[in-house]
Design a protein around this motif. Sequence first.
Motif, PDB file in Angstrom:
ATOM      1  N   ALA A 171       0.885  -1.093   0.086  1.00 30.06           N
ATOM      2  CA  ALA A 171       0.119  -0.058   0.046  1.00 30.06           C
ATOM      3  C   ALA A 171       0.851   1.209   0.012  1.00 30.06           C
ATOM      4  O   ALA A 171       0.666   2.236  -0.569  1.00 30.06           O
ATOM      5  CB  ALA A 171      -0.842   0.002   1.169  1.00 30.06           C
ATOM      6  N   ARG A 174       2.273   1.794  -3.534  1.00 30.41           N
ATOM      7  CA  ARG A 174       1.248   2.256  -4.466  1.00 30.41           C
ATOM      8  C   ARG A 174       1.226   3.762  -3.950  1.00 30.41           C
ATOM      9  O   ARG A 174       1.124   4.730  -5.013  1.00 30.41           O
ATOM     10  CB  ARG A 174      -0.143   1.607  -4.211  1.00 30.41           C
ATOM     11  N   LEU A 175       1.049   4.186  -2.828  1.00 27.05           N
ATOM     12  CA  LEU A 175       1.070   5.834  -2.564  1.00 27.05           C
ATOM     13  C   LEU A 175       2.360   6.471  -3.070  1.00 27.05           C
ATOM     14  O   LEU A 175       2.043   7.624  -3.653  1.00 27.05           O
ATOM     15  CB  LEU A 175       0.894   5.939  -0.871  1.00 27.05           C
ATOM     16  N   VAL A 197      -5.580   2.605  -2.966  1.00 27.42           N
ATOM     17  CA  VAL A 197      -5.015   2.446  -1.460  1.00 27.42           C
ATOM     18  C   VAL A 197      -6.085   3.129  -0.480  1.00 27.42           C
ATOM     19  O   VAL A 197      -6.081   2.393   0.350  1.00 27.42           O
ATOM     20  CB  VAL A 197      -3.871   3.698  -1.339  1.00 27.42           C
ATOM     21  N   SER A 203      -4.902  -0.454   5.466  1.00 24.68           N
ATOM     22  CA  SER A 203      -3.715   0.130   5.498  1.00 24.68           C
ATOM     23  C   SER A 203      -3.506   1.384   5.947  1.00 24.68           C
ATOM     24  O   SER A 203      -4.306   2.085   6.156  1.00 24.68           O
ATOM     25  CB  SER A 203      -3.650   0.402   3.936  1.00 24.68           C
TER      26      SER A 203
END
Length: 241
Positions: A171, A174-175, A197, A203
Motif C-alpha cells: 500500500a 502504491r502511495l 489505496v 492500510s
Amino acid sequence: MSLQIQPQPEEQQPSADLTLSVLTWLEENKKTLAIGFVVVSLAAVTLIVQKNVHASAEAEANQALLSTLSAAGKNGGPTAADLFKVASQHSGTAAAERSEFLAATKLFEDGKYAEAQKAFEAFNQAHADSLLGGAATYGVASALDAQNKTTEAIAAYGRFISGFAADSLVAQARLSKALIHESQKQYSEALALYDEVSKDATSMAAQEASAHKASLLQAHPELTPVATNAAAAKPAVKPVH
C-alpha cells in the motif's frame, strides 16, 4: 494299456550354494567392506561436526551483531560500516544476512541514497531467497525515489508491487508511486492508485491516500467520475449550415 506318469525328482534349491557363495564373497572382500564402512562413518561424523560448527558459527555471529547494536546504541546506533564488518566477519550466517540488510537501511537513513540503492541491490543478488527480499526490493525503489529518478522509481515500485503482492508495504509503495505520477502531472495514473489505496481500510496509508485524492480532485475537478462520465456522454454539437 494305462499310461502312468512318473513323478519327476524334485529340483534341488541352490540355497546352500548361494549361502556359500555369499560367505566366500564376504571373506574375499572384507577389506573393501571395512574401508567402505570407514568412509561412510567418516562422512556421517563430518556432517555432525559441520552441523555443530555451523550452529556455533551462527551463535557467534548473532552475538557479534547484538554486541554491535548494543555498543553503538549508546552513540546513536551502529554505522553502516560497523554492520558491514559483522557481515564480512561472519559470512554465510543468517546474522550476516541481517547485518547486510541493516547496513543498507542505515545508508538510507543517513541520506546516502545512491549507496543504499547499490547495497539493497547487492543484498538481493547475494540472498535471492531471503525473507528480507521484499523489504530490500522496496528499499531499492525508495532509494531511487529519494534520488528523484522518477522513471526508474516508478518501475521499481511496480516490480515490488507485482513481485510481493502480499507484503505489508505494498500500500505504501502504491502511495509513493502515485505521488511520483502526480508530480509528473500524470493525474489519471495517480488518481487510480490513490483510489486503490484509500479503499483498503487495513492500510496505514489509506488516510493519506484519501487526502491526496481529495486534494487532486479539488485542483482538477474534471477528473471526478461525474465530470468524466458527463463529458463522455455529452453529444457532439453539429454545426448549423
